[in-house]
Design an enzyme around this catalytic site. Structure first.
Site, mmCIF file in Angstrom:
data_model
loop_
_atom_site.group_PDB
_atom_site.id
_atom_site.type_symbol
_atom_site.label_atom_id
_atom_site.label_comp_id
_atom_site.label_asym_id
_atom_site.label_seq_id
_atom_site.Cartn_x
_atom_site.Cartn_y
_atom_site.Cartn_z
ATOM 1 N N ARG A 162 22.619 13.514 -9.853
ATOM 2 C CA ARG A 162 22.343 12.088 -9.638
ATOM 3 C C ARG A 162 22.222 11.356 -10.973
ATOM 4 O O ARG A 162 21.514 11.785 -11.869
ATOM 5 C CB ARG A 162 21.060 11.903 -8.836
ATOM 6 N N ARG A 175 0.964 -12.027 4.645
ATOM 7 C CA ARG A 175 2.396 -12.339 4.630
ATOM 8 C C ARG A 175 3.084 -12.039 5.964
ATOM 9 O O ARG A 175 4.241 -12.380 6.152
ATOM 10 C CB ARG A 175 3.076 -11.589 3.481
ATOM 11 N N PRO A 203 0.831 -1.210 0.000
ATOM 12 C CA PRO A 203 0.000 0.000 0.000
ATOM 13 C C PRO A 203 0.865 1.259 0.000
ATOM 14 O O PRO A 203 1.848 1.348 0.736
ATOM 15 C CB PRO A 203 -0.788 -0.131 1.306
ATOM 16 N N GLU A 204 0.495 2.207 -0.859
ATOM 17 C CA GLU A 204 1.233 3.467 -0.951
ATOM 18 C C GLU A 204 0.396 4.583 -0.326
ATOM 19 O O GLU A 204 -0.616 4.317 0.330
ATOM 20 C CB GLU A 204 1.572 3.745 -2.416
ATOM 21 N N HIS A 210 -5.286 -15.385 9.089
ATOM 22 C CA HIS A 210 -4.244 -14.365 8.974
ATOM 23 C C HIS A 210 -4.457 -13.165 9.900
ATOM 24 O O HIS A 210 -3.792 -12.141 9.736
ATOM 25 C CB HIS A 210 -4.144 -13.903 7.521
ATOM 26 N N ARG A 244 12.513 -3.053 -10.098
ATOM 27 C CA ARG A 244 11.055 -3.010 -9.964
ATOM 28 C C ARG A 244 10.394 -3.033 -11.338
ATOM 29 O O ARG A 244 10.875 -2.394 -12.284
ATOM 30 C CB ARG A 244 10.620 -1.738 -9.230
ATOM 31 N N LYS A 255 3.960 6.180 4.554
ATOM 32 C CA LYS A 255 3.138 4.970 4.580
ATOM 33 C C LYS A 255 2.835 4.507 6.006
ATOM 34 O O LYS A 255 2.330 3.401 6.203
ATOM 35 C CB LYS A 255 3.847 3.858 3.794
#
Length: 286
Positions: free
Chosen positions: A167, A122, A2-3, A103, A276, A60
Site C-alpha cells: 500500500r 449536529r 467520539p472514537e 438538541h 485530516r 464506534k
C-alpha cells in the site's frame, strides 16, 4: 467524532445505569436520528415495554440487547438497539425528568420516571432497532465492513503486515480505515504513531517488522490509557453523568501544535494527511 475510548466510556455508563431498565415510553424528537426501516413509529412500537440487557461495543457502535421483562433471566432476545454517536452525540441520565434541551433527539423513560436522553447538536447520530431474527451486521453496512478490534487476538503485527503490504497511502490514512481496524480515529492515530516513532506520512507498505510491532503495542496502550481517563473531550463529548474525558490533558501530540514535545522539546507540527489535521513531532517521528 467520539472514537473507541469515548464510545467504551459511554458503554460502561449505559451498562451501569440501564441494567434492567424497563422502557415504559419512548419519544423521538428528530426523525433524522432513526435510521432503521419504518422510521420513528416502528422504532417506538418495537422498543416500548422491552428491557435493556447487556451493552456491548463494536468499533464506534454501541449495541444493546433487548428482551421482554419475563425473559430477563434466560436473556431471550427480542431485538437489538444499535447507536452511532457520529460527531456530537452523547447520552444524559436524568433521575427526575425535566424539559429537554434544544438538541435532545430521543428520550427513553422507565416506570419510575427516570430518563435516558440522547442529545446531538449536529444531529448526525443514528439509532437502529434490529429485529431478533437479524444480526446488526446484516442490517448496518458500517458494522458488516469493520476490521478487528484493537484488543482482539486478530489484531497483531502479522495481520497489519498482510493488510498494509504494497500500500502506497500513508500509515495515518490506513489507521483511519475502519475496514482495517475498528474504532481508531484522528486522535488515537496521531497519538499511537507518535509513541511508535513513525511519521504519519510514511507509506503503509514501507513499515518494517519492528515498526509494525511497535505500532500494535502503542495502539493498544494508548487506547487503554484513554479509556482509563474517560476518553478525550475537546468539544461535545461527555459521559452519562455529564463529566468530560481527561485524556486530552495528557496527549503527546494531538492538538499541541507549536507546543514543545513532551519527550524531546521540539515544537509539535500540524499538517494535513488524507484530508485530516495531523499532529506529529518531526524529531521523534523522523
Amino acid at each position: 467524532m467520539p472514537e473507541l475510548p469515548e464510545v467504551e466510556t459511554v458503554r460502561k455508563g449505559l451498562e451501569k445505569r440501564l441494567k434492567n431498565f424497563y422502557i415504559d415510553n419512548v419519544e423521538v424528537l428528530s426523525e433524522r436520528s432513526i435510521a432503521s426501516n419504518g422510521g420513528s413509529n416502528v422504532f417506538i412500537f418495537n422498543l416500548k415495554d422491552l428491557v435493556f440487557g447487556r451493552w456491548s461495543r463494536r468499533g464506534k457502535y454501541l449495541i444493546a440487547s433487548l428482551c421482554k421483562e419475563s425473559d430477563l433471566i434466560e436473556e431471550i432476545p427480542s431485538g437489538t438497539l444499535v447507536v452511532h454517536l457520529r460527531m456530537t452525540g452523547y447520552f444524559e441520565w436524568h433521575q427526575n425528568t425535566k424539559a429537554p434541551c434544544t438538541h435532545t433527539r430521543v428520550r427513553f423513560w422507565n416506570k419510575k420516571g427516570s430518563e435516558i436522553r440522547f442529545i446531538d447538536i449536529r444531529n448526525f447520530g443514528q439509532m437502529w432497532w434490529i429485529p431478533p431474527n437479524k444480526l446488526p451486521s446484516e442490517v448496518i453496512n458500517g458494522l458488516k465492513n469493520l476490521g478487528p478490534e484493537p484488543f482482539s487476538k486478530d489484531f497483531n503485527p502479522e495481520y497489519l503486515k498482510y493488510c498494509l503490504k504494497g500500500r502506497k497511502r500513508s500509515i495515518k490514512s490506513s489507521l483511519l480505515d475502519q475496514s482495517i481496524l475498528a474504532g481508531v480515529g484522528n486522535i488515537y492515530a496521531d497519538e499511537s504513531l507518535f509513541e511508535a516513532g513513525i511519521t504519519p506520512i510514511k507509506a503503509s507498505g514501507d513499515l518494517n517488522g519492528c515498526e509494525l510491532k511497535k505500532l500494535c503495542k502503542s495502539l493498544t496502550r494508548i487506547l487503554k490509557a484513554s479509556i482509563g481517563k474517560g476518553g478525550t473531550t475537546f468539544s461535545d463529548f461527555r459521559d452519562l453523568e455529564g463529566l468530560n474525558g481527561t485524556y486530552g490533558g495528557y496527549a503527546w501530540v494531538y492538538r499541541r501544535n507549536q507546543k514543545p514535545c513532551r519527550k524531546c522539546g521540539t515544537l509539535i507540527e500540524k499538517t494535513k494527511v488524507a484530508g485530516r489535521s495531523t499532529h506529529w513531532c518531526p524529531n521523534c517521528q523522523n
